[in-house]
Motif scaffolding. Structure first.
Motif, PDB file in Angstrom:
ATOM      1  N   TYR A   1       7.228  -1.384   0.452  1.00 18.08           N
ATOM      2  CA  TYR A   1       6.378  -1.530  -0.755  1.00 18.08           C
ATOM      3  C   TYR A   1       6.073  -1.673  -2.069  1.00 18.08           C
TER       4      TYR A   1
ATOM      5  N   ARG B   1      -5.027   1.681  -6.340  1.00 19.27           N
ATOM      6  CA  ARG B   1      -4.228   1.005  -5.434  1.00 19.27           C
ATOM      7  C   ARG B   1      -4.711  -0.679  -5.936  1.00 19.27           C
ATOM      8  N   TRP B   2      -4.421  -1.219  -4.745  1.00 16.26           N
ATOM      9  CA  TRP B   2      -4.578  -2.315  -4.324  1.00 16.26           C
ATOM     10  C   TRP B   2      -5.213  -3.490  -4.936  1.00 16.26           C
TER      11      TRP B   2
ATOM     12  N   TYR C   1       0.749  -1.083  -1.487  1.00 15.16           N
ATOM     13  CA  TYR C   1       0.330  -0.038  -0.281  1.00 15.16           C
ATOM     14  C   TYR C   1       0.825   1.353  -0.941  1.00 15.16           C
TER      15      TYR C   1
ATOM     16  N   PHE D   1       0.718  -5.877   2.393  1.00 10.66           N
ATOM     17  CA  PHE D   1       1.703  -4.221   1.529  1.00 10.66           C
ATOM     18  C   PHE D   1       2.962  -4.350   0.983  1.00 10.66           C
TER      19      PHE D   1
ATOM     20  N   GLY E   1      -4.945   1.982   4.703  1.00  9.08           N
ATOM     21  CA  GLY E   1      -5.058   0.954   4.906  1.00  9.08           C
ATOM     22  C   GLY E   1      -4.926   0.331   6.315  1.00  9.08           C
TER      23      GLY E   1
END
Length: 460
Positions: free
Chosen positions: A294, A49-50, A34, A31, A126
């Motif tokens: 996170y 993101r990611w 995240y 995470f 997610g």
């Protein structure tokens, strides 16, 4: 009457216990990034993101700098009849859209829907996925392949307030396919070492359209993909700090888009975590950390204070962005002063310091006649290196900052030779081709390397 435990059941229970310890840090990997402070979908930093461990469909990543596979190689010392447990973990994107209820019936899509306790907005959630496999090590002489198929799906969640339907959430997820390849081969030598290879691939058959961007690929990707590997009775050799007799074999291991380390408590060597983030052996979560935030690029204390200071509207939007973001808000709002105080710092070790005169600092480098950063020299490869020496940078993998790896092969000038209180030597350097070198030098801001991370060059 309880049935006696089978060997397979005992092994499964033991592996689960070992993996449970490793998952404490693996969850942080899963995470990481995240949802970032201020934990709202509307924040600019949460729109891209990611970034870690993303394995996209092969039809998308070929010419976009993305990857569709990870390759892990490490050395193991299995025992006769040993078994290998493998756990592939990743997130799967579940796209959420928000619709408001219309007065005459029906629904229409909206950018936000205000409820009493939260503000709901579109978001990609997610969902954790696990692919598990146990295989006898002897079977790895031939390739073992485990394909997996995750079907597409859709679900609807109705939203009610004061007994009436005010909207709904639509969640959709795309089909995602992949496979796990496992092989092992003997390493020449007297110790029965084997080189274990584990390859994770995204095999989703998807051809992007010209207007399909990364968001479309993420819906079919393995996000934050990483592996846990565990042996029944054997052990793994440290990939980052192997014993001297295994260094040559360890150097032959080829790891692509991942970084394997020993996991679990120090002194244990039966579990390896192969992570898309660079870690050290036996990584752990600081005991002072009260919960997941996170955002490991920030300090827990700063994040907790900033989060507690968000406005009520910002907190409601965070709660409507994601359940995990809402948990961060609740954590910051409920953190007692004694817990927050522990986040300010921790002493990991103490040693006795004696010999300083009353009223004198226990150590002042300016008053220590044994150190002179501008004139001290250190012997490297039989040559003296000091201020003004030209060197070639060769950052070590074991202890260096991840950013220093990008400086491998660059040339630099030594500005000072520094000694720390533990007896280690550090070389302060500036890059030769850095146009801002004079500015950094004037401000006394340098990059630091140890003697075994540089190669002396000729004098300037």
């Amino acid at each position: 009457m309880t049935a006696p435990a089978t060997p397979e059941g005992a092994f499964a229970a033991e592996v689960e216990a070992r993996f449970a310890q490793a998952r404490q840090i693996a969850d942080a990997v899963l995470f990481e990034g995240y949802v970032l402070y201020p934990y709202r979908a509307s924040a600019a930093k949460n729109r891209l993101r990611w970034q870690f461990g993303v394995l996209v469909p092969p039809g998308y990543g070929a010419d976009r700098g993305e990857h569709f596979h990870q390759r892990t190689e490490c050395l193991a010392e299995p025992r006769p009849g040993d078994r290998l447990a493998v756990e592939l973990r990743f997130l799967r994107a579940r796209r959420r859209t928000v619709e408001r209820a219309l007065p005459g019936g029906g629904f229409e899509e909206t950018d936000e829907l205000e409820l009493a306790d939260r503000v709901l907005v579109p978001w990609d959630e997610g969902v954790e996925q696990r692919i598990e496999l146990v295989v006898p090590v002897d079977e790895l002489d031939g390739e073992v392949v485990r394909p997996f198929h995750l079907p597409a799906g859709r679900e609807v969640e109705r939203l009610r307030a004061d007994g009436a339907t005010v909207g709904r959430l639509l969640r959709r997820w795309e089909r995602t396919d992949g496979l796990l390849r496992l092989t092992a081969r003997d390493v020449p030598g007297p110790y029965g070492v084997r080189l274990l290879t584990a390859v994770v691939e995204n095999t989703t058959d998807w051809a992007p359209r010209p207007d399909d961007g990364r968001d479309a690929a993420l819906a079919r990707s393995l996000v934050s993909a990483h592996l846990l590997l565990g042996l029944d009775r054997g052990s793994f050799l440290s990939p980052t700090d192997p014993p001297e007799w295994a260094r040559a074999a360890s150097a032959q291991c080829r790891n692509e888009h991942t970084w394997p380390v020993l996991a679990g408590p120090p002194g244990r060597d039966r579990v390896v975590l192969s992570s898309p983030i660079i870690l050290e052996d036996h990584p752990s979560i600081a005991p002072e950390s009260p919960g997941a935030l996170y955002d490991a690029t920030e300090i827990d204390e700063i994040l907790a204070l900033r989060t507690a200071a968000l406005t009520d509207r910002e907190k409601r939007e965070a709660r409507g962005t994601d359940e995990r973001a809402g948990a961060v808000i609740d954590l910051a709002d409920s953190m007692p002063p004694e817990v927050l105080e522990r986040l300010h710092g921790a002493v990991r070790g103490l040693r006795e310091i004696t010999g300083n005169a009353p009223g004198q600092p226990w150590w002042d480098p300016g008053d220590d006649p044994e150190v002179d950063p501008d004139h001290d020299r250190v012997l490297v490869d039989g040559r003296e290196v000091g201020a003004g020496s030209r060197v070639l940078l060769r950052p070590g993998r074991r202890r260096t900052d991840a950013q220093d790896l990008f400086l491998d092969g660059r040339t630099a000038v030594v500005e000072a030779v520094l000694h720390d209180l533990d007896g280690s030597v550090h070389l302060a350097v500036t890059l030769e081709d850095d146009p801002g070198a004079d500015l950094w030098r004037a401000q006394g801001r340098f990059r630091y390397f140890q003697p075994d991370e540089i190669t002396p060059l000729e004098a300037p």
